[in-house]
Design an enzyme around this catalytic site. Structure first.
Site, PDB file in Angstrom:
ATOM      1  N   GLY A 102      -1.223  -1.604   5.100  1.00  9.54           N
ATOM      2  CA  GLY A 102      -1.115  -0.726   6.257  1.00  9.54           C
ATOM      3  C   GLY A 102      -2.036  -1.176   7.374  1.00  9.54           C
ATOM      4  N   GLY A 103      -1.569  -1.043   8.620  1.00 11.42           N
ATOM      5  CA  GLY A 103      -2.379  -1.453   9.756  1.00 11.42           C
ATOM      6  C   GLY A 103      -2.533  -2.953   9.808  1.00 11.42           C
ATOM      7  CG  ASP A 104      -5.250  -6.645  11.274  1.00 10.72           C
ATOM      8  OD1 ASP A 104      -4.483  -7.376  11.930  1.00 10.72           O
ATOM      9  OD2 ASP A 104      -6.271  -7.082  10.686  1.00 10.72           O
ATOM     10  CG  MET A 115      -9.639   5.670   5.852  1.00 17.16           C
ATOM     11  SD  MET A 115     -10.110   4.263   4.803  1.00 17.16           S
ATOM     12  CE  MET A 115     -11.096   3.286   5.960  1.00 17.16           C
ATOM     13  CG  ASP A 161      -1.993  -1.014   1.213  1.00 23.76           C
ATOM     14  OD1 ASP A 161      -2.215  -1.573   0.126  1.00 23.76           O
ATOM     15  OD2 ASP A 161      -2.614  -1.259   2.251  1.00 23.76           O
ATOM     16  CB  ALA A 195      -1.120   6.852  14.807  1.00 18.56           C
ATOM     17  CE  LYS A 217      -7.367  -0.600  -2.295  1.00 22.62           C
ATOM     18  NZ  LYS A 217      -6.305  -1.613  -2.300  1.00 22.62           N
TER      19      LYS A 217
END
Length: 481
Positions: free
Chosen positions: A308-310, A394, A255, A423, A277
């Site tokens: 990104g993230g989970d 978002m 990403d 973050a 995206k």
């Protein structure tokens, strides 16, 4: 001094040490860990250097060597402890393109001597570009403690099988996967325990299995896809399993929001392909991403889909999982730290708290096409009781609309809100406000994506670090009184 790490062979020509004192002896001792012998240019030698000469490990040359004695050397160390002589040697070496090191005089050096962790066939060199040699020594001490003492024996054993493996498998993913199986499996464990005969037998079995698969199938076996959570951006928040997946990948589809430090952990030879995206602008359609994952796995590659993230929290990992299952692709999922959890950890405020919030709800700040969320699937009035934390992903551009819908559902006007941009990253920014202020002034946050918004009483708890605060205007309070 900026340096690039490289290993130098001493097989053909010995390195040269200029100087005969204790400093020169210390450098010669270091070189003799890998060189059969060293040449030492000095008129007088200290006791240790003399012992090296007597043992055939060093050859004494005349002092003040010239161009003929320096040309073609793999390395020259000038440790004469005479500033003029060291500068002369460095000048000659530079003119000949010979790597030269002068202890404690970085401007004269074109090569830096690292702190070394020696495990026989395995050598780890640690350098700080001459900025902090003591730090390099501390890192070496840590690695000495962490690395198995028989690691070099394992490497030597693997080296004895290289020709056989090359004959059994073509260069590429299949060969690398064999070695990964060997190093991650019982063969390596046996060798590290000192059981070489058992280790050899187990490696024989692994090679036979790999070769049989090739003969029976007639084509490369299918690869696999690993859905990896990259976390919010800080590489240190990656799991160890995620790092191992990146080190094993043939290709990484990532990403846009994945941090550069995370991508640097990927295997050096891996393809890095951005399929990122952003809101309302899909650079690569999801259907095409799915097709790419399937195609690369069917070509026998180990594919990492780095999200990104989970992967399973607003990451569309479920869609990719479905597409892979339809094609019977082997899948592994490695979770990541989601942005909401990272923001709370950075602020040091809990998302749930026995006295303040009993539940936490993660929601997206927009629906398909970029529209503000309707929250039709949620009982907002039940969530307005005050015992819930709402984390909005978002939601920067739709934050005001969300705030108004929450107020209409009965959320109290002074409910605290904290928004966190980037973050866990160096450019992290936090804004504290109230739900009513956000509802009236949609531009009050002044943040950019990626950001999360935390609505709830926990957002009013004391936070660590700097938090910018937006005070409510009187007209805001009156509007929602």
């Amino acid at each position: 001094m900026r340096t690039f790490p490289i290993f130098v062979s001493f097989d053909d020509t010995p390195p040269l040490v200029v100087g005969g004192g204790q400093l020169a002896a210390m450098k010669a001792r270091l070189l003799l860990k890998r060189a059969d012998h060293v040449d030492v240019a000095a008129d007088l030698l200290d006791a240790e250097l003399s012992a090296f000469v007597d043992a055939g490990r060093a050859v004494q040359l005349a002092p003040m060597p010239g161009i003929d004695q320096i040309r073609g050397r793999p390395l020259v160390i000038s440790a004469s402890e005479d500033e003029e002589e060291d500068a002369r040697i460095a000048k000659i070496a530079r003119s000949l393109g010979v790597p030269v090191n002068v202890p404690d005089r970085p401007p004269l050096c074109t090569a830096a001597l690292p702190a070394i962790v020696d495990r026989g066939e395995v050598t780890i060199a640690i350098g700080t570009s001459a900025a902090a040699p003591v730090l390099a020594q501390r890192l070496r001490a840590w690695l000495e403690h962490e690395l198995h003492p028989r690691l070099g024996d394992l490497a030597k054993l693997a080296g004895s099988f290289r020709d056989r493996v090359a004959g059994a498998l073509p260069e590429g993913p299949r060969r690398r996967r064999l070695w990964e199986t060997i190093f991650d499996g019982p063969a390596a464990a046996a060798m590290l325990q000192g059981e070489e005969a058992e280790a050899r037998s187990l490696i024989d079995l692994e090679i036979e299995r790999a070769a049989e698969t090739r003969e029976n199938d007639g084509h490369a076996p299918q690869g696999r896809v690993v859905l990896v959570g990259a976390g919010p951006g800080d590489p240190e928040l990656l799991t160890m399993k995620a790092i191992r997946a990146l080190k094993a990948a043939d290709v990484v589809f990532h990403d846009k929001l994945v941090g550069e430090g995370v991508l640097e952990l990927a295997r050096r030879e891996a393809e890095l392909i951005s399929v990122g995206k952003t809101k309302g602008a899909h650079s690569v359609p999801q259907s095409e991403i799915n097709a790419l994952l399937v195609a690369r796995a069917k070509a026998g590659q180990t594919v990492v889909r780095l999200k990104g993230g989970d992967p399973f929290i607003f990451g569309r990992g479920g869609e990719e999982l479905d597409a892979l299952r339809v094609e019977n692709i082997a899948i592994e999922v490695i979770p990541g730290v989601t942005a909401g959890a990272a923001a709370a950890a950075s602020l040091q405020i809990p998302l749930t708290h026995r006295e303040v919030s009993h539940t936490v709800t993660f929601v997206s700040g927009h629906e398909a096409g970029g529209a503000a969320p309707s929250f039709e699937h949620l009982d907002l009035r039940a969530l307005a009781s005050g015992n819930n934390t709402l984390v909005v992903y978002m939601g920067v551009t739709t934050g005001a609309v969300i705030a108004r819908r929450l107020l209409d559902a009965g959320f109290r006007t002074a409910l605290p809100v904290i928004a966190v941009e980037n973050a866990s990253r160096p450019k992290e920014r936090r804004i504290a406000t109230t739900i009513s202020t956000l509802a009236v002034d949609p531009d009050s946050l002044g943040l950019s994506s990626p950001a999360v918004l935390i609505f709830g009483e926990v957002a009013g708890l004391p936070a660590a670090g700097t938090v910018e605060r937006i005070l409510a205007h009187e007209e805001v309070v009156r509007a929602y009184a």
